[in-house]
Write an enzyme that holds these catalytic residues in place. Structure first.
Site, short mmCIF file in Angstrom:
data_model
loop_
_atom_site.label_atom_id
_atom_site.label_comp_id
_atom_site.label_asym_id
_atom_site.label_seq_id
_atom_site.Cartn_x
_atom_site.Cartn_y
_atom_site.Cartn_z
N SER A 191 -1.79 4.16 -4.37
CA SER A 191 -1.65 5.42 -5.08
C SER A 191 -0.79 6.46 -4.35
O SER A 191 -0.45 7.50 -4.91
CB SER A 191 -3.03 6.04 -5.32
OG SER A 191 -3.68 6.33 -4.09
N SER B 103 -3.85 1.93 -0.70
CA SER B 103 -2.91 2.93 -1.19
C SER B 103 -1.90 3.44 -0.16
O SER B 103 -1.00 4.19 -0.52
CB SER B 103 -3.68 4.11 -1.77
OG SER B 103 -4.34 3.74 -2.95
N LYS C 159 0.66 13.67 0.59
CA LYS C 159 0.14 13.33 -0.74
C LYS C 159 -0.61 14.53 -1.30
O LYS C 159 -1.31 15.23 -0.56
CB LYS C 159 -0.81 12.13 -0.56
CG LYS C 159 -1.32 11.46 -1.83
CD LYS C 159 -2.11 10.23 -1.43
CE LYS C 159 -2.61 9.44 -2.62
NZ LYS C 159 -3.29 8.18 -2.22
#
Length: 475
Positions: free
Chosen positions: A162, A186, A86
């Site tokens: 996310s 997330s 990420k």
């Protein structure tokens, strides 16, 4: 088996092939880079591809195997395995975006994040950075700066957030292993919607050094993978307190407790309950079907109520809102127009919260954790849906749960937020068949520091054929 065919397997199989000289690390990493190039225009999981770095690192792995260090190199558990992170993880020489426009202007870090270094020390090869919700504040990865991440199993639908890019990259067969963050769900939400395995460890288990924070008192880091065995390999490689130098003050000074060997123990003797009440009232029929299928396979027939769960979620909302706003307050004052509108509005609301509310939320959180601890005196593992529904269409603002019209962006975390609020370890496992076309995840939850139990259950479900993470057809 060719490198491109091997890329559809899990990380364990890839490492075994490199270890046995069936394929070179360079060939495997090149296959990953080729797959990203061929598919990412449709998926939009990656925000940066590190082609030169990845091939250089893979060549070092191959050279080490051919040298006098070969026997030692072959012991590395993730030998030659491509992975991505990420884009809130620091990558040397690359700006750490955290999904934002503002962070692009900042000086790139000189060093990789702690967990990136640990995975590479285990033999893995970093190939890129992944799409996410701005500053990790969302559950859909509909990022207005770089575009939405698409669900590989249905490109018209969200990948979750996310850490949407982290879930989508594994589901799309671009890499077998990724890293994400989980503040309120997330990791578990994208794992559920993309049909992959995701592990949110106990709060404080893995160091967050070199990652962009969202809510320091709630942030967790963890892996996505195509199998429970891969989660265990990555988790074991990343465990342990930090030594000298910069470190995460929230990381527990607790020795590593490897879980890989425990996966073979199965579920015999485990006391498993199914969370009811709130967790069933806030789930659509397909989510309940997935939980019931897992419960039946495990012989779990007892329904359990988790006390104070709604109060716990409310506390997490307030803490998230206030801590996140405090972190970004200088930029909110100077350049609010450069935030995504939805993130900006929630951060501004958080900046206006009375301090007394936040203090009370922390007290509620403590009491909620104490109540949950009593439940774990009676049970080893608890089950609940990971998301209220399967993936919704990109752009959808609302969906319906039991007659209530709710906003998608915050509500996808309805069932995950109460669990991360008190830092419990969770493995999200992907179930197929509950929805006609899409996967939906189930949370396997244990008491703090018992990642071994959630991974044992995940491995047993996988062995039974109930959960699996196929590579998307990308038709």
């Amino acid at each position: 088996m060719s490198a491109s065919e091997l890329l559809r397997q899990d990380a364990s199989a890839m490492a075994a092939a490199v270890r046995g000289n069936a394929v070179g690390a360079v060939a495997l990493v090149q296959a990953s880079l080729d797959r990203i190039e061929a598919t990412d225009r449709r998926v939009n999981a990656f925000t940066a591809v590190l082609r030169e770095r990845a091939l250089r690192r893979a060549a070092q792995v191959d050279a080490s195997l051919a040298s006098a260090n070969g026997p030692r190199t072959r012991e590395l558990p993730l030998l030659g395995v491509p992975f991505a992170v990420k884009n809130l993880f620091d990558i040397a020489g690359l700006a750490t975006l955290a999904g934002s426009k503002i962070e692009r202007e900042h000086t790139p870090p000189r060093d990789d994040a702690a967990l990136v270094r640990r995975l590479e020390n285990a033999g893995a090869v970093l190939v890129g950075a992944l799409n996410m919700d701005e500053y990790a504040y969302g559950f859909t990865t509909e990022n207005s700066h770089v575009g939405p991440c698409h669900n590989p199993h249905d490109l018209t639908r969200i990948a979750g957030g996310s850490s949407g890019g982290s879930g989508a990259a594994v589901a799309a067969g671009q890499v077998p292993l990724t890293l994400g963050s989980d503040t309120n769900g997330s990791i578990r939400v994208p794992a559920s919607l993309c049909g992959v395995f995701g592990l949110k460890p106990t709060f404080g288990r893995l160091p967050r050094t070199g990652s962009f924070p969202f809510v320091s008192s709630l942030d967790h880091l963890g892996p996505f993978a195509r199998s429970a065995r891969d989660l265990a390999l990555a988790y074991d490689a990343m465990q342990g307190p930090e030594g000298r130098g910069p470190h995460d003050p929230g990381c527990a000074q607790r020795a590593a407790e490897p879980v890989g060997a425990a996966l073979a123990l199965g579920t015999q003797g485990l006391r498993i309950g199914v969370l009811g009440g709130y967790f069933r009232q806030h789930a659509q029929p397909e989510a309940l079907t997935a939980v019931d299928a897992v419960a039946q396979a495990l012989g779990a027939s007892r329904t359990v109520e988790l006390p104070m769960v709604e109060a716990g979620r409310a506390a997490a909302f307030l803490i998230t809102n206030s801590e996140g706003a405090a972190l970004h307050l200088p930029d909110l004052r100077r350049r609010a127009q450069d935030f995504e509108p939805l993130s900006r509005d929630r951060f501004l609301a958080g900046a206006l919260l009375p301090a007394a509310w936040v203090a009370r939320a922390q007290r509620v959180r403590r009491l909620y954790a104490e109540q949950a601890a009593r439940v774990f005196e009676q049970y080893d593992v608890l089950l609940a849906a990971a998301t209220p529904s399967a993936a919704t269409p990109i752009g959808a603002e609302f969906f319906e749960i039991n007659g209530h019209r709710l906003p998608v962006r915050p509500t996808m975390g309805l069932l995950t937020q109460p669990i991360s609020c008190i830092g419990l370890p969770v493995c999200a496992v992907p179930v197929w068949g509950a929805h006609p076309d899409l996967p939906i995840g189930v949370q396997v939850i244990a008491a703090p520091w018992r990642e071994d139990l959630v991974l044992r259950v995940a491995a047993a479900l996988e062995s039974a054929g109930l959960v699996h993470a196929p590579v998307a057809a990308l038709a």
